[in-house]
Design a protein around this motif. Structure first.
Motif, mmCIF file in Angstrom:
data_model
loop_
_atom_site.group_PDB
_atom_site.id
_atom_site.type_symbol
_atom_site.label_atom_id
_atom_site.label_comp_id
_atom_site.label_asym_id
_atom_site.label_seq_id
_atom_site.Cartn_x
_atom_site.Cartn_y
_atom_site.Cartn_z
ATOM 1 N N UNK A 139 0.820 -1.212 0.000
ATOM 2 C CA UNK A 139 0.000 0.000 0.000
ATOM 3 C C UNK A 139 0.853 1.261 0.000
ATOM 4 N N UNK A 140 2.170 1.091 0.088
ATOM 5 C CA UNK A 140 3.072 2.242 0.115
ATOM 6 C C UNK A 140 4.268 1.968 -0.791
ATOM 7 N N UNK A 141 4.759 3.001 -1.426
ATOM 8 C CA UNK A 141 5.890 2.859 -2.346
ATOM 9 C C UNK A 141 7.089 2.233 -1.643
ATOM 10 N N UNK A 142 7.572 1.127 -2.186
ATOM 11 C CA UNK A 142 8.794 0.506 -1.706
ATOM 12 C C UNK A 142 8.667 -0.379 -0.487
ATOM 13 N N UNK A 185 10.230 1.206 -7.939
ATOM 14 C CA UNK A 185 9.121 1.257 -6.987
ATOM 15 C C UNK A 185 9.401 2.183 -5.806
ATOM 16 N N UNK A 186 10.651 2.670 -5.701
ATOM 17 C CA UNK A 186 10.944 3.580 -4.596
ATOM 18 C C UNK A 186 10.232 4.911 -4.822
ATOM 19 N N UNK A 187 9.837 5.558 -3.748
ATOM 20 C CA UNK A 187 9.030 6.784 -3.824
ATOM 21 C C UNK A 187 9.741 7.885 -4.619
ATOM 22 N N UNK A 188 9.024 8.505 -5.587
ATOM 23 C CA UNK A 188 7.675 8.178 -6.050
ATOM 24 C C UNK A 188 7.702 7.017 -7.041
ATOM 25 N N UNK A 260 0.866 4.840 7.075
ATOM 26 C CA UNK A 260 -0.001 6.011 7.143
ATOM 27 C C UNK A 260 0.081 6.694 8.508
ATOM 28 N N UNK A 261 0.125 5.912 9.563
ATOM 29 C CA UNK A 261 0.164 6.488 10.907
ATOM 30 C C UNK A 261 1.543 7.059 11.222
ATOM 31 N N UNK A 262 2.586 6.433 10.697
ATOM 32 C CA UNK A 262 3.921 6.990 10.872
ATOM 33 C C UNK A 262 4.038 8.337 10.156
ATOM 34 N N UNK A 263 3.407 8.445 9.021
ATOM 35 C CA UNK A 263 3.432 9.714 8.301
ATOM 36 C C UNK A 263 2.670 10.793 9.054
ATOM 37 N N UNK A 264 1.656 10.396 9.808
ATOM 38 C CA UNK A 264 0.949 11.360 10.640
ATOM 39 C C UNK A 264 1.837 11.896 11.755
ATOM 40 N N UNK A 265 2.886 11.137 12.096
ATOM 41 C CA UNK A 265 3.843 11.585 13.106
ATOM 42 C C UNK A 265 4.898 12.516 12.525
ATOM 43 N N UNK A 266 4.866 12.705 11.202
ATOM 44 C CA UNK A 266 5.796 13.624 10.570
ATOM 45 C C UNK A 266 6.861 12.971 9.720
ATOM 46 N N UNK A 268 8.556 11.196 6.497
ATOM 47 C CA UNK A 268 8.338 11.249 5.053
ATOM 48 C C UNK A 268 7.991 9.852 4.549
ATOM 49 N N UNK A 269 7.421 9.722 3.357
ATOM 50 C CA UNK A 269 7.130 8.384 2.814
ATOM 51 C C UNK A 269 8.359 7.477 2.759
ATOM 52 N N UNK A 270 9.505 7.944 2.227
ATOM 53 C CA UNK A 270 10.690 7.068 2.246
ATOM 54 C C UNK A 270 11.168 6.783 3.665
ATOM 55 N N UNK A 271 11.069 7.781 4.544
ATOM 56 C CA UNK A 271 11.509 7.588 5.922
ATOM 57 C C UNK A 271 10.705 6.517 6.635
ATOM 58 N N UNK A 272 9.403 6.483 6.387
ATOM 59 C CA UNK A 272 8.548 5.465 6.996
ATOM 60 C C UNK A 272 8.940 4.069 6.530
ATOM 61 N N UNK A 273 9.230 3.938 5.240
ATOM 62 C CA UNK A 273 9.606 2.636 4.684
ATOM 63 C C UNK A 273 10.955 2.189 5.230
ATOM 64 N N UNK A 274 11.905 3.120 5.330
ATOM 65 C CA UNK A 274 13.225 2.785 5.870
ATOM 66 C C UNK A 274 13.094 2.325 7.324
ATOM 67 N N UNK A 275 12.259 3.008 8.102
ATOM 68 C CA UNK A 275 12.067 2.633 9.504
ATOM 69 C C UNK A 275 11.478 1.234 9.621
ATOM 70 N N UNK A 276 10.460 0.936 8.818
ATOM 71 C CA UNK A 276 9.852 -0.399 8.861
ATOM 72 C C UNK A 276 10.794 -1.453 8.288
ATOM 73 N N UNK A 277 11.623 -1.069 7.322
ATOM 74 C CA UNK A 277 12.625 -1.997 6.812
ATOM 75 C C UNK A 277 13.642 -2.353 7.886
#
Length: 339
Positions: A139-142, A185-188, A260-266, A268-277
């Motif tokens: 549901x999110x890029x990358x 597939x990396x954002x965008x 989506x909820x991580x992005x609500x914390x501020x 970025x889209x790539x930052x959220x993916x890196x954190x979950x990775x």
């Protein structure tokens, strides 16, 4: 070893090339992600599946890197699941059709002689749940590609520890194909994985883990399985709880996943993916250490506690509600805005 390196390199380059080539045909055929405001083609999964099956099939056919007993059947079943996912990408299918198709494929690959009846049933359930949970990551890029690469290396390490060389090579090829796909597939993102690629990846990873844990006790196996799939499972649990508490249909899509909820914390889209990775790498590493005996089963409690804490904390963060999309033609260009 040399064949494994060559196969992985070939898979990476071929997947990157094929994903780029399939982008325009997918756009022209209208095979796009309907959840997004932009037209993102969904044939990236076809590139991953085709390259993985092709490179692994060449190794099996030439006998340079035979897959091993049952692994060839696993790859065929995964390809059939991918075909079902492709149908879902082109035409919408009900969730129960995907569940039933994945369950039938899983029933054909579980090694019942080694798992026993109870273990076989649990393994079948795990494959279905893990495959659908991994599909939910797309549901999110990358995100699905990143978690898939990390998990493939982890499960491949477990297979190598069991001297399942063919399975280890197959997983390295899958990881390389996903890496090639991630180039687009990396954002965008310019192309998406789709149900075809996400179901295939989830099915192949979960089934491979069942093969490596076959013959072990259920307790340690459950610990390894949970660690390897912690991020996808946490995302699914979060979504189920959020939609249940909000009394919204479970199958209705919405911006209520981990990213989506991580992005609500501020973030970025790539930052959220890196954190979950990074979270996926940590949990998968614990699973590998438990499998190889470098640490005890109690280490899974740290992973479970961390996953539970993340779910509870993020559950308290309101998910951004979807807003209707309006499109207007201005100056010959299509502009899209939220209503």
């Amino acid at each position: 070893m040399l064949y494994g390196i060559a196969a992985a390199t070939a898979a990476l380059l071929l997947a990157a090339l094929l994903a780029a080539l399939l982008r325009v045909p997918a756009l022209r055929a209208g095979i796009v992600d309907r959840r997004l405001h932009r037209r993102q083609p969904l044939l990236g999964g076809v590139a991953v599946v085709t390259v993985t099956c092709l490179v692994a099939g060449v190794g099996q056919w030439t006998a340079v890197a035979p897959l091993g007993e049952g692994v060839d059947r696993l790859l065929v079943a995964g390809a059939l699941v991918a075909a079902l996912g492709l149908v879902a990408d082109v035409w919408r299918l009900r969730a129960r059709v995907l569940v039933a198709g994945t369950a039938v494929a899983a029933a054909c690959v579980v090694p019942y002689d080694e798992t026993g009846v109870l273990g076989g049933i649990l393994a079948l359930g795990w494959i279905v749940v893990a495959s659908l949970a991994f599909k939910g990551l797309d549901h999110a890029d990358g995100l699905a590609g990143t978690v898939g690469v990390v998990t493939a290396f982890g499960v491949g390490a477990c297979a190598a520890a069991e001297v399942m060389d063919g399975l280890a090579v197959l997983l390295s090829v899958l990881a390389a194909a996903l890496t090639g796909f991630l180039m687009h597939n990396w954002h965008p993102a310019r192309i998406g994985l789709g149900a075809c690629g996400s179901l295939f990846t989830g099915f192949l990873l979960s089934s491979s883990l069942v093969f490596t844990r076959a013959g072990y006790d259920l307790g340690p196996s459950a610990a390894v399985v949970f660690c390897v799939g912690a991020v996808a499972l946490a995302d699914s649990v979060l979504v189920v709880l959020a939609r249940g508490l909000a009394r919204r249909p479970l199958m209705r899509r919405g911006p209520d996943h981990l990213v989506h909820r991580l992005r609500r914390l501020g973030l970025t889209p790539p930052g959220s993916v890196v954190l979950l990775g990074a979270a996926s790498f940590s949990s998968v590493l614990v699973g590998v250490l438990v499998h190889t005996g470098w640490t005890g089963e109690g280490a899974v409690l740290w992973v479970a506690g961390g996953a539970l804490l993340v779910v509870v904390v993020l559950l308290g963060i309101p998910a951004q509600e979807s807003r209707p999309v309006e499109s207007t033609q201005v100056g010959g260009q299509l502009r899209v805005r939220n209503g």
